[in-house]
Enzyme design. Structure first.
Site, short mmCIF file in Angstrom:
data_model
loop_
_atom_site.label_atom_id
_atom_site.label_comp_id
_atom_site.label_asym_id
_atom_site.label_seq_id
_atom_site.Cartn_x
_atom_site.Cartn_y
_atom_site.Cartn_z
N CYS A 337 96.50 21.01 60.56
CA CYS A 337 95.80 21.57 59.40
C CYS A 337 96.71 22.11 58.30
O CYS A 337 96.39 21.93 57.12
CB CYS A 337 94.76 22.61 59.83
SG CYS A 337 95.15 23.57 61.28
N ARG A 366 102.93 21.60 71.94
CA ARG A 366 102.86 22.99 72.37
C ARG A 366 103.52 23.10 73.74
O ARG A 366 103.30 22.24 74.60
CB ARG A 366 101.40 23.46 72.45
CG ARG A 366 100.71 23.45 71.10
CD ARG A 366 99.27 23.86 71.18
NE ARG A 366 98.55 23.45 69.97
CZ ARG A 366 97.23 23.41 69.87
NH1 ARG A 366 96.49 23.75 70.90
NH2 ARG A 366 96.66 23.02 68.75
N GLN A 384 95.69 14.46 68.28
CA GLN A 384 94.33 14.89 67.93
C GLN A 384 93.70 13.90 66.94
O GLN A 384 94.38 13.40 66.05
CB GLN A 384 94.37 16.27 67.29
CG GLN A 384 94.81 17.38 68.24
CD GLN A 384 94.84 18.73 67.55
OE1 GLN A 384 95.42 18.87 66.48
NE2 GLN A 384 94.22 19.72 68.14
N ASP A 386 92.15 14.32 64.33
CA ASP A 386 91.94 15.47 63.48
C ASP A 386 91.41 15.07 62.11
O ASP A 386 91.78 14.03 61.58
CB ASP A 386 93.29 16.17 63.29
CG ASP A 386 93.18 17.67 63.50
OD1 ASP A 386 92.05 18.17 63.52
OD2 ASP A 386 94.22 18.32 63.65
N HIS A 388 90.10 17.25 58.28
CA HIS A 388 89.81 18.50 57.60
C HIS A 388 89.04 18.19 56.32
O HIS A 388 89.47 17.35 55.52
CB HIS A 388 91.10 19.27 57.31
CG HIS A 388 91.82 19.64 58.56
ND1 HIS A 388 92.81 18.86 59.13
CD2 HIS A 388 91.63 20.69 59.40
CE1 HIS A 388 93.22 19.43 60.25
NE2 HIS A 388 92.52 20.53 60.45
N LYS A 472 83.48 28.34 65.74
CA LYS A 472 83.42 26.90 65.97
C LYS A 472 82.20 26.53 66.80
O LYS A 472 81.55 27.37 67.42
CB LYS A 472 84.68 26.43 66.70
CG LYS A 472 84.95 27.13 68.02
CD LYS A 472 86.24 26.64 68.68
CE LYS A 472 86.50 27.35 70.00
NZ LYS A 472 87.58 26.74 70.77
N HIS A 518 87.29 22.09 60.11
CA HIS A 518 88.17 21.38 61.03
C HIS A 518 87.27 20.62 62.00
O HIS A 518 86.30 21.20 62.50
CB HIS A 518 89.03 22.35 61.86
CG HIS A 518 89.82 23.33 61.07
ND1 HIS A 518 91.20 23.36 61.09
CD2 HIS A 518 89.44 24.35 60.25
CE1 HIS A 518 91.63 24.36 60.34
NE2 HIS A 518 90.58 24.97 59.82
#
Length: 646
Positions: A337, A366, A384, A386, A388, A472, A518
């Site tokens: 993000c 991570r 991900q 992902d 946005h 979320k 997100h």
């Protein structure tokens, strides 16, 4: 008299001192027989606790999550008593309920236990349970509590009590056993009819590797022997479906010590499967107005300080990358993000150009602890799906609705039909866990709840489960074995646009702050493939499976015809291969079954003469002799029944 409010909103009056069990009896004898614990004014109480003030009462049975917690916590006391009787001199520490069952951490000193000891411990625990001993809570002064455990030379309980306030300490007694405990028990031991020690493992006291290593005894219990039997059968099925086992057998992915723990390597079949999943989502995203972007695997440390991710992940993540330039530091990307915020910031935008929907299959990193790594479900590097969305406040509601629709399409296309939605809000008691203003949090939480209600989602609200930057909505999916998994997440975020000073020009010619959504329907490609493997047992939907058909020539002289069949299938975009090994057709079929290939196409003399194939479906169903066109139509029909257009 006191007033008791029940979950349906009804209010009943009772004399002071009435117990939850008595309240249940006043409602129905059947309910009273099944009540095993209760919550009064948001505090867990025993079914036999005296109620002396007005309040809200919730009654729990074995069918309720809280009821199971009380059942399993009570069972940990029974196991602890059995261990003390069988292994005199041991030191007990803590014994909580967990998601499935319970554990008790024990210092066995010079003694030890192994799997061969489990039956004797279970037998002793059942003997105790059959005694139908009541669980009784009592308050104890700090002085007396400390003395009780000092007399036992139990430094672990002493340490726990020293951190408690006088007046808040309680013991639980049953039979000859006493334990330091906050409460939450079933009425008596007799309700436990089946108990099983599942495993033992090492566990450091207080999770500190510098402290004593204890033995963690894992167990589970049930109110009926039949339920234990069914649970153990389910575990056996879960072992067969373990994605690590299936991933190896189907040659989808592997791990290498030289590459590093938690860093999966995708093999050709797995990479192709991932690509199909990505293309499936890209196609739907394109129709929904998303634009694909690509961002680097690293970013300057300052980027993640601005976003707040360094505070969140920095200390426990991969350490900064230092360049030859003094004081220049980069981090492996923990989230996509911040990069997408900078893409939004790359040029001035007006309200007419919003919403902007940036999507990326972005790999993030991570540093999970080695003990927490687990196949593809817990890794250190993952991709991900992902995206946005940057929109005006007026556009937020419809954009959130549209993302819900996309998420439902993804789940439905992959056979995840049984799910609930979880709306995760902040914990109002712990504001330090979150960034941003209360006003923005209120707006974001309201937007999610309104969207969930408009879509008639079956949803629950969980306080304290929000991300640090925003609330979320998660889809909690139940798999084929009845296990719950979180798949797909949608988050509303007013905070990152503030932190990155994102703006757009409004119709009033003034600069305004966009709202950010997100979303990741898969969550991560690694975890999604793992759950899909276990849900399907490796029998993927036909549109997704690596090899849709395998051609099995009866003998070497039919291989040329097999090649002709393969070419025809490829023209119809059917993924197939030929097994030309010098093995019997029977053996080839057995191995194709093990490899989860949906269709086995046997070709011999008759098939070649008639320009057909003999089709056998995975699982043993014989579809008989079909023309190549008939088979192509069969495949197309099966795919279209599961893979709808978005």
């Amino acid at each position: 008299m006191i007033k008791i409010t029940l979950p349906d909103g009804s209010v009943k009056e009772y004399e002071k001192g009435i117990t939850p069990l008595d309240v249940a009896k006043s409602i129905s004898e059947g309910l009273a027989r099944n009540v095993i614990s209760a919550k009064f004014n948001d505090t867990m109480v025993e079914a036999v606790t005296a109620l002396n003030e007005d309040g809200k009462l919730v009654l729990y049975t074995w069918s309720d999550t809280e009821g199971k917690k009380a059942f399993w916590h009570s069972s940990s006391h029974i196991i602890a008593q059995a261990l003390e009787e069988l292994y005199p001199g041991i030191k007990l520490t803590i014994g909580p309920a967990i998601e499935n069952g319970f554990y008790y951490d024990v210092d066995f000193g010079e003694q030890s236990i192994s799997e061969k000891d489990f039956p004797a411990i279970e037998q002793k625990a059942l003997e105790i349970a059959r005694g139908k001993h009541d669980f009784n809570m009592r308050s104890v002064s700090k002085k007396d509590a400390l003395q009780f455990y000092k007399d036992q030379s139990n430094e672990y309980k002493v340490e726990l009590i020293e951190n408690l306030e006088d007046g808040s300490i309680t013991f639980c007694d049953h039979d000859t056993f006493t334990d330091l405990c906050r409460g939450g028990h079933i009425p008596n031991t007799g309700i436990v009819k089946a108990i099983k020690i599942m495993s033992v493992a090492g566990a450091y006291w207080r999770g500190d590797e510098n402290k004593t290593q204890l033995t963690r005894v894992y167990g589970i219990s049930f109110p009926k022997q039949k339920e234990l039997t069914e649970y153990l059968e389910l575990l056996e099925e879960a072992k067969k479906r373990d994605h690590r086992k299936l991933g190896k057998e189907l040659e989808l992915f592997t791990f290498s010590k030289k590459v590093g723990q938690g860093l999966p390597l995708w093999l050709p079949k797995g990479a192709a499967l991932r690509e199909r999943l990505e293309n499936f989502l890209k196609k739907a995203q394109k129709k929904a107005g998303y634009e694909m972007v690509i961002t680097p695997h690293i970013g300057q440390k300052e980027l993640y300080i601005t976003s707040g991710h360094y505070d969140k992940y920095g200390a426990d993540s991969f350490q900064p990358i230092h360049t030859p330039k003094e004081d220049e530091e980069f981090l492996l990307k923990p989230m996509n993000c911040p990069h997408h915020c900078e893409i939004f910031n790359s040029k001035p935008l007006s309200y007419r150009e919003l919403p902007k929907r940036f999507a990326e299959f972005g790999t993030v990193y991570r540093y999970e602890q080695s003990g927490e790594l687990h196949g593809l479900t817990r890794v250190r590097g993952f991709t991900q799906d992902d995206a946005h969305i940057f929109c005006t406040p007026d556009q937020l509601h419809q954009e959130f609705i549209d993302v819900i629709d996309l998420s439902l399409y993804v789940l439905g296309s992959l056979g995840f039909e049984n799910f609930t939605a979880q709306v995760s809000l902040r914990d109002p008691e712990k504001p330090e866990k979150y960034i941003g203003s209360i006003e923005n949090w209120d707006k974001a939480e309201k937007a999610i709840i309104n969207a969930a209600e408009e879509k008639n989602l079956d949803y629950v609200i969980e306080k304290g489960e929000a991300a640090f930057y925003g609330p979320k909505l998660d889809f909690m999916v139940k798999d084929a074995l009845g296990r719950n998994w979180q798949l797909g997440t949608i988050q509303v975020d007013y905070n990152l646009p503030e932190r990155f000073e994102l703006t757009y020009k409004g119709s009033d010619n003034e600069l305004h702050r966009p709202v950010m959504i997100h979303r990741a329907p898969f969550g991560s490609m690694e975890r999604f493939v793992a759950l899909l493997l276990e849900h399907t047992g490796g029998n993927f939907p036909l549109w997704l499976t690596p090899d849709q058909a395998i051609i099995l020539p009866v003998s070497e002289k039919h291989e040329k015809y097999a090649e002709k069949v393969l070419n025809s299938l490829e023209n119809d975009e059917i993924r197939a291969l030929i097994d030309v090994r010098n093995e019997t057709v029977g053996k080839k079929i057995r191995e194709a079954e093990m490899n989860k290939i949906p269709f086995m196409l046997i070709v011999g003399e008759n098939e070649e003469e008639q320009n057909t194939i003999s089709v056998r479906k995975h699982g043993g169903e014989d579809l008989g002799m079909l023309s190549l066109k008939e088979f192509a139509n069969l495949v197309e029909k099966e795919i279209s029944s599961t893979l709808k257009s978005f």
